[in-house]
Scaffold this active site. Structure first.
Site, short mmCIF file in Angstrom:
data_model
loop_
_atom_site.label_atom_id
_atom_site.label_comp_id
_atom_site.label_asym_id
_atom_site.label_seq_id
_atom_site.Cartn_x
_atom_site.Cartn_y
_atom_site.Cartn_z
N SER A 124 0.83 -1.23 -0.07
CA SER A 124 -0.01 0.05 -0.01
C SER A 124 0.65 1.19 -0.02
CB SER A 124 -0.82 -0.02 1.19
OG SER A 124 -1.43 1.08 1.56
N TYR A 150 -1.90 0.52 9.75
CA TYR A 150 -2.45 -0.25 8.63
C TYR A 150 -0.89 -0.21 7.67
CZ TYR A 150 -3.95 -1.01 3.79
OH TYR A 150 -3.93 -1.61 2.63
N LYS A 154 1.73 -3.29 6.53
CA LYS A 154 1.91 -3.64 5.04
C LYS A 154 3.59 -3.48 4.87
CE LYS A 154 -2.04 -4.60 3.29
NZ LYS A 154 -2.17 -5.96 2.53
#
Ligand code: UDP
Length: 343
Positions: A124, A150, A154
């Site tokens: 991402s 988040y 990743k």
């Protein structure tokens, strides 16, 4: 090729599985249905026939996964299964570490056991955090410094892939990976075969469309005091069908020893206000919009320099008009206003 798609009942996974099936590949999907929909699998089954196998399996079931990789003779994994909401990750960081990081450890261990040689990983742009203004557009060498759990999850997965690639190189075992750093994935299959159904929904474009359908009394702009021309956040919205195409392309070129990292976006950004205007144009509905506080964890501006993937894979977004992206999602939302029907 024989491809295992993790998260195949989810939004991006189902679009990728659809594309793979349309291209003639054999596809096995795994999903625990924590966020995915059995109806997506049923649709893929209708389209894929014998070439498609949906399996109910959790990422953490390492042994089952490894057996599956062996029995199905999987040649490449596309690993989509993950939680992917910035706001949720700020409120529930351990959920993200468990599902995204520990889940990926399990997939990699299963791969190692089964000697599966290739993986395409869903990374991402959140891994870049909040790049300085002079680093926009973001290229693959922009330092990765996430500002929310988040993005951190990743980035940790990318590091694990790099570590595993190094170990495999030293052991002289074939292994290749690609980390595709998605920007904002949007839109739906233009033939409405599969679509987008998050519950609860938190993404900008679907929220606009739900407001247009009258399912929400209004929608909120999270922050109007960002250092951007209209004060709202700017994002790069890449169409999910183009994203699926990037996966197919990279899968086709992965050779043992490869470590590929690419940004996947359209190369330009749209502000929240511009997306709202687009949704109003496409739907013809002037839904109510309120200005609200910033949402924690949101960087002001993220859009991609996509020259590397274009140069190396010949991939370029075919849909760059925001109205076209919104239109494809609107078609899905009008057809399935309450998301995938329950099976
Ligand atoms: N956003 C907003 N209102 C909403 C949902 C999102 O203003 O109801 C903003 C959000 O703060 C961000 C942008 O829209 O600046 C894109 O958010 P989204 O959740 O779609 O994707 P993200 O960039 O978080 O991956």
């Amino acid at each position: 090729m024989r491809v295992l798609v993790t998260g195949g009942a989810g939004y991006i996974g189902s679009h990728a599985a659809l594309r793979l099936l349309l291209d003639g590949h054999d596809v096995v999907t795994i999903d625990n249905l924590s966020r995915g929909h059995a109806q997506a699998e049923a649709t893929l089954e209708t389209l894929g026939g014998d070439r498609y196998t949906p399996i109910r399996c959790d990422l953490h079931e390492t042994e089952r996964l490894s057996e599956l990789l062996t029995s199905e003779q999987i040649e490449v994994i596309m690993h989509f299964a993950a939680f992917a909401e910035v706001g949720e990750s700020v409120d529930h960081p351990l959920r993200y570490h468990h599902n995204n990081i520990a889940g990926t450890v399990s997939v990699l261990r299963a791969m190692h056991e089964a000697r599966t040689p290739r993986i395409v990983f869903s990374s991402s742009c959140s891994t870049y955090g909040e790049p300085a203004a002079d680093q926009i557009p973001i290229n693959e060498d922009t330092p990765q410094s996430p500002i929310n759990p988040y993005g951190a999850s990743k980035l940790q997965c990318e590091r694990m892939l790099a570590d595993l690639a190094e170990a495999k190189r030293r052991a002289n075992e074939p292994f290749a990976y690609a980390a595709l750093r998605y920007f904002n994935v949007a839109g739906c299959d233009r033939q409405t075969r599969v679509g987008e159904d998050h519950r609860p929904e938190s993404h900008l474009i679907p929220i606009c469309l739900q407001a247009a359908l009258g399912q929400r009394p209004k929608m909120s702009i999270f922050g109007t005091d960002y250092p951007t021309p209209d004060g709202t956040c700017i994002r790069d919205y890449v169409h999910v069908e183009d994203l699926a195409d990037a996966h197919v392309r990279v899968m086709g070129v992965l050779e043992p020893g490869d470590e590929r990292r690419y940004n996947v976006g359209i190369g330009k950004g749209f502000s929240v206000r511009e997306c709202i205007e687009s949704a109003k144009r496409v739907t013809g509905v002037d839904f109510p919009v309120e200005e609200a506080e910033r949402r924690p964890g949101d960087p002001p501006e993220l859009y991609a320099d996509v020259s590397k993937i274009e140069r190396e894979l010949g991939w370029k977004a075919s849909i760059t008009d925001i109205d076209e992206t919104v239109e494809s999602a609107w078609k899905w939302f009008k057809t399935y206003p309450h998301g995938w029907p329950e099976s």
